[in-house]
Every structure is written in C-alpha cells, then in structure tokens.
Enzyme design. Structure first.
Site, PDB file in Angstrom:
ATOM      1  N   GLY A 186      84.778  95.866   9.935  1.00 16.51           N
ATOM      2  CA  GLY A 186      84.109  94.944   9.021  1.00 16.51           C
ATOM      3  C   GLY A 186      82.811  94.399   9.555  1.00 16.51           C
ATOM      4  O   GLY A 186      81.971  93.915   8.804  1.00 16.51           O
ATOM      5  N   GLY A 228      65.838  76.177  12.286  1.00 15.25           N
ATOM      6  CA  GLY A 228      65.547  77.316  11.431  1.00 15.25           C
ATOM      7  C   GLY A 228      65.873  77.025   9.987  1.00 15.25           C
ATOM      8  O   GLY A 228      67.028  76.756   9.638  1.00 15.25           O
ATOM      9  N   TYR A 273      67.677  81.361   5.327  1.00  7.49           N
ATOM     10  CA  TYR A 273      68.859  81.303   4.466  1.00  7.49           C
ATOM     11  C   TYR A 273      70.141  81.014   5.238  1.00  7.49           C
ATOM     12  O   TYR A 273      71.015  80.284   4.745  1.00  7.49           O
ATOM     13  CB  TYR A 273      68.987  82.584   3.641  1.00  7.49           C
ATOM     14  CG  TYR A 273      69.412  83.815   4.406  1.00  7.49           C
ATOM     15  CD1 TYR A 273      70.754  84.190   4.442  1.00  7.49           C
ATOM     16  CD2 TYR A 273      68.490  84.614   5.070  1.00  7.49           C
ATOM     17  CE1 TYR A 273      71.163  85.320   5.125  1.00  7.49           C
ATOM     18  CE2 TYR A 273      68.884  85.741   5.754  1.00  7.49           C
ATOM     19  CZ  TYR A 273      70.223  86.090   5.790  1.00  7.49           C
ATOM     20  OH  TYR A 273      70.621  87.212   6.481  1.00  7.49           O
ATOM     21  N   GLY A 282      66.899  83.784  13.242  1.00  6.25           N
ATOM     22  CA  GLY A 282      66.802  85.212  12.950  1.00  6.25           C
ATOM     23  C   GLY A 282      67.879  86.015  13.648  1.00  6.25           C
ATOM     24  O   GLY A 282      68.713  85.476  14.377  1.00  6.25           O
ATOM     25  N   ARG A 283      67.839  87.310  13.411  1.00  7.54           N
ATOM     26  CA  ARG A 283      68.786  88.231  14.035  1.00  7.54           C
ATOM     27  C   ARG A 283      68.032  89.381  14.682  1.00  7.54           C
ATOM     28  O   ARG A 283      66.958  89.771  14.200  1.00  7.54           O
ATOM     29  CB  ARG A 283      69.786  88.768  12.998  1.00  7.54           C
ATOM     30  CG  ARG A 283      70.635  87.670  12.363  1.00  7.54           C
ATOM     31  CD  ARG A 283      71.700  88.245  11.447  1.00  7.54           C
ATOM     32  NE  ARG A 283      72.669  89.072  12.163  1.00  7.54           N
ATOM     33  CZ  ARG A 283      73.727  88.591  12.812  1.00  7.54           C
ATOM     34  NH1 ARG A 283      73.946  87.280  12.852  1.00  7.54           N
ATOM     35  NH2 ARG A 283      74.562  89.405  13.427  1.00  7.54           N
ATOM     36  N   ASP A 318      71.385  97.272   9.967  1.00  4.57           N
ATOM     37  CA  ASP A 318      70.481  96.309  10.600  1.00  4.57           C
ATOM     38  C   ASP A 318      69.700  96.895  11.762  1.00  4.57           C
ATOM     39  O   ASP A 318      68.580  96.459  12.044  1.00  4.57           O
ATOM     40  CB  ASP A 318      71.268  95.097  11.102  1.00  4.57           C
ATOM     41  CG  ASP A 318      71.783  94.221   9.972  1.00  4.57           C
ATOM     42  OD1 ASP A 318      71.580  94.587   8.795  1.00  4.57           O
ATOM     43  OD2 ASP A 318      72.392  93.181  10.262  1.00  4.57           O
ATOM     44  N   HIS A 364      77.009  84.793 -25.670  1.00  3.01           N
ATOM     45  CA  HIS A 364      76.707  83.363 -25.750  1.00  3.01           C
ATOM     46  C   HIS A 364      78.010  82.579 -25.755  1.00  3.01           C
ATOM     47  O   HIS A 364      78.969  82.966 -26.427  1.00  3.01           O
ATOM     48  CB  HIS A 364      75.936  83.061 -27.039  1.00  3.01           C
ATOM     49  CG  HIS A 364      75.689  81.605 -27.271  1.00  3.01           C
ATOM     50  ND1 HIS A 364      74.689  80.917 -26.622  1.00  3.01           N
ATOM     51  CD2 HIS A 364      76.328  80.701 -28.074  1.00  3.01           C
ATOM     52  CE1 HIS A 364      74.715  79.650 -27.018  1.00  3.01           C
ATOM     53  NE2 HIS A 364      75.702  79.493 -27.899  1.00  3.01           N
TER      54      HIS A 364
END
Length: 462
Positions: free
Chosen positions: A40, A182, A185, A269-270, A309, A441
């Site tokens: 994972g 930081g 997100y 960050g990463r 990544d 709707h």
C-alpha cells in the site's frame, strides 16, 4: 543465499507498484513485488487514507462542538469529547483491512509478495534481505516504484518535538499547541484537522500565500476557513529552528519570534526515494533528484522502468496507479503510451479544492483566446441545504470552439466532482456539450453545468 527468477520484478508495493503487479498477474506475467513495509505504500499506510480518516473524525467532532444551542439547524448536543487514541485505532483498522485487501488481490493475480530490503546488484538482479536471510532475484524486466519520503529540514530534524506527517497521523492525544511549517496541502489538511479537534494551530509559510500551486481565487475560501477556525497563518515567515518553548521564526518584517508549540509538524515537501535500493549504482539518467522516463515510463537502461513519485511531479497516487497499469500492459506486449490530457488533483482542506487541466492563466500562457465561466455555490440549492455555500465551479475553454481546457472548484465535498472533470477533458468535451447534459437536481454537480452555461453567456441560475 537462495536464488529466484521471474519475468517482472517490482521494487515497491505502493499504489503504483501493487497496481502494476495486479495487472501484470492478470496478463499472465510471472511477477514478484518486494517491499520492506506492508503493501500500500505511503498512501495507504501513512498518507492518503490515514489523513482522510483523521479529517473525517475531526469534522464529525467539530460539527458536534457547534451544536451548542445556537445552530440554525435546531440541533442541540451536550459537550462532546474525543479519545484520539480510539480514533487512531479505528484509523489503523481501516489501514489493516486495506493492507489485507491489497495482499489478497496480489495473491489472486498470482503475484509473489516478498517482505524485505531490496538492493540492486545490476540492472537485472536484486538482492532482498529479510532479517538474517537473503535471496537473489533475477528478472527479465524491472520496475522501480520506490515512492517518496517527507523532506527533513537540517535545522529541524525529526524527533520527539519535530514530526513529519507520518507521526502526526499516529498521535495518541491532541497537542495543545501545534505549529505547522509549510502552508501546502499536507500541512493545511492536517493542521485543519487538529484545529477542529481543539489544538491551537499556527501555520508558518515562507511564501507570500498559502497553497501557492493554486490561484488565489481557489485559495481565498480556504484562508477564510482557516481564520474562522482560529488558525494563525504567518506568511512570508521563515522557520529558523527549535527554541526553549517552541519554534523560532523570522517574520515578514524581519523580526525574530518564538511560537509556543508542543509539536512542530514539518510539511515542506516530499523527496523521491531515488537514493534507495542502490538505484544510483545503475547510473540511470535523472532530472534533478527524479529518475528520467519517457512516455512509456522507460528509464535510460533497457528493461528498467520507473513509475510514481520517484519519477517526478505530480506526486499523486492515481498518477502512479495509471503508470503502473500502463507498464504492465507494455511488458505484456500491448501498445501503450502516456497520452493523458490531465491528472486531477485534490486538496482536502476545508473547503476542498479540485483542479483538472489548465487554469485560466496557464491556458492564456499557451496562446490563443480563452473563455471562462464560473458558478457560485451560494446559488446552488444543494449547497445551501448542506450549509456549504462558500466556493464555486469554474471552467476554462478555448474561445474559438469551446473545447474545455481546464476545470476547477472549491467547496464542500467538491473532490467528488474530480471524475466528471477528468472525463470531460479526456473525452474532448466542449462547454456546449456539458451545458446540454441533464444534471440531477438538487446536486452540487449542477455547478459544472451552470459554469459551462455561464461561459456560453446564458447561465440559468445567476
């Protein structure tokens, strides 16, 4: 040391690696996956899934905290309490179930999963060490899917007080004071959750605004929400190191200040794990710290692919998954290449942000005339009934023919619009196409249709 062979060897069982393995197994490819951790990767174990569980729990607690007799809904509740340790146990249960699910899918596909540390011997051979034992695996094709790790600041090394997002998601009690370094997100998602759980949160961001990857129209409602939660947001402020009581910073005015904090969460960050598994010994071409790949995820060495990544931005699980599926099919002999028009991105702040394709500024920078349309949730019936009137849906289209180039939204639950956004762009829809589609709707998705109608010059509900 024993020896094993396979056609495909995948280093890393994260979203990219395990999806690659499942698809390869489905295609009849003899596959082995190696990872030190449970299947994972970061996403399932210490990232996407755990953080969304914490965000959900925090939101539920926050709702109850405001049912104090003044809610316009007419709901009154006694003072709520939260046992964060129990919440973490619930979160861990979800992770465990998903770990088992991934392992089961790999087994069903005939993939061998080996727990251990991988070390490249050459481009076809990997040594895997598990405790005191080791095995040498030789493969015809190799996929590097080693993922990424949190960036550690040299003057704020991870430890007891200074933590990364991984440790933040396993805290057993709510810190009284949390300082987040930081304003991206990850920091804002976790910082918002802890503020809703009762922590006094301060966000320190070196840039002039939060979430700099998004335009200010999208981030403005998020900043408003942070302030409403009592979160102090310090912009143009640099972290300098730990002090006696918390974090030392240099403010926008150039003065020094110490922010009292029980925990300092660093989310700047990463970094790709391109330095793991002795990958450097292969001499692969790189783009900075990332492994360079072509439109088929091939590295500079024949028979060696890289996904996720470790190959660069955007560092998103669904990008890695798509790459993994594609690579498995390429190895099986299918003709595939990376021809995606867009990759959706979601920021699970409060409110949420979702983007897909080009922003207005990005579209204009590519040349040609652009038209935009925007519809506010303040005019959406479903949003009103959910007390979620902040935010909007926006479409960016080519003026000459109305081809949709980008879609963005900010608002409660807008992450669920990401599929519609992606489909519209990938299938080459135009604003009149979406404007003519009947939307149910009352739903927030009507905002997509209305934004397209606005771009055509005839929105119906504003």
């Amino acid at each position: 040391m024993s020896d094993m062979t396979c056609k495909l060897l995948i280093i890393g069982a994260g979203p990219g690696g395990y999806v690659c393995g499942i698809r390869a197994g489905q295609l009849g490819i003899d596959t082995i996956i190696v990872d030190e951790q449970k299947p994972g990767g970061t996403c399932l174990n210490v990232g996407c899934i755990p953080s969304k569980a914490l965000i959900h729990a925090a939101e539920e607690f926050h709702k109850l905290s405001h049912f104090n007799g003044s809610s316009p809904l007419g709901i009154t509740a006694a003072s709520p309490q939260i046992d964060l340790s129990a919440t973490v146990d619930w979160k861990n249960g979800i992770v465990t179930r998903l770990n088992a699910g991934v392992a089961g899918l790999l087994k069903k596909s005939g993939v061998r999963l080996i727990a251990g540390k991988a070390t490249f011997q050459d481009g076809k051979t990997v040594k895997v060490t598990t405790g005191d034992t080791s095995v040498q695996i030789r493969a015809e094709q190799v996929v590097i899917a080693t993922g990424s790790a949190p960036v550690e600041l040299p003057f704020l090394p991870f430890g007891d007080t200074v933590i990364s997002s991984s440790e933040a998601l396993s805290l057993r009690s709510v810190p009284e004071r949390l300082c987040v370094v930081g304003g991206g997100y990850i920091g804002l998602e976790i910082g918002t959750a802890f503020a809703k759980l009762g922590a006094k949160v301060t966000v320190v961001e070196a840039a002039e605004r939060i979430l700099p990857q998004y335009d200010s129209a999208l981030t403005r409602p998020v900043l408003k929400s942070l302030q409403a939660l009592g979160i102090e947001v310090m912009l143009s402020t640099k972290a300098k190191g730990l002090g006696d009581k918390g974090l030392k910073v240099e403010t926008a005015e150039g003065s020094e200040r110490e922010i009292a904090a029980d925990k300092v969460l660093v989310t700047v960050g990463r970094r790709p794990r391109s330095d793991s598994a002795n990958i450097a010994s292969l001499g692969l071409a790189t783009d900075g710290p990332f492994l360079r790949i072509d439109d088929r995820c091939r590295t500079s060495m024949q028979g060696v692919f890289a996904i996720g990544d470790v190959t660069g931005e955007p560092m998103l699980a669904h990008r890695a998954m798509a790459q993994g599926e594609m690579v498995a099919e390429i190895i099986a002999g299918h003709k595939r290449s990376w021809d995606k028009r867009c990759i959706p991105a979601v920021c699970f702040t409060d409110p949420e942000i979702v983007t897909c394709g080009l922003s207005p500024d990005e579209a204009k920078a590519q040349g040609g005339a652009v038209t935009t349309g925007q519809f506010p949730f303040a005019a959406n019936g479903r949003a009103m009934t959910m007390e979620a009137e902040d935010g909007f849906v926006r479409v960016v289209a080519r003026k000459e023919d109305g081809l949709i180039l980008g879609l963005q939204a900010v608002g409660r639950g807008v992450s669920e619009l990401s599929a519609a956004f992606s489909i519209a762009i990938e299938m080459g829809a135009r604003i009149d196409d979406i404007g003519a589609v009947i939307h149910a709707h009352p739903t927030q998705s009507e905002g997509l249709q209305e934004a397209c109608l606005a771009a055509l010059g005839h929105a119906l509900h504003i």
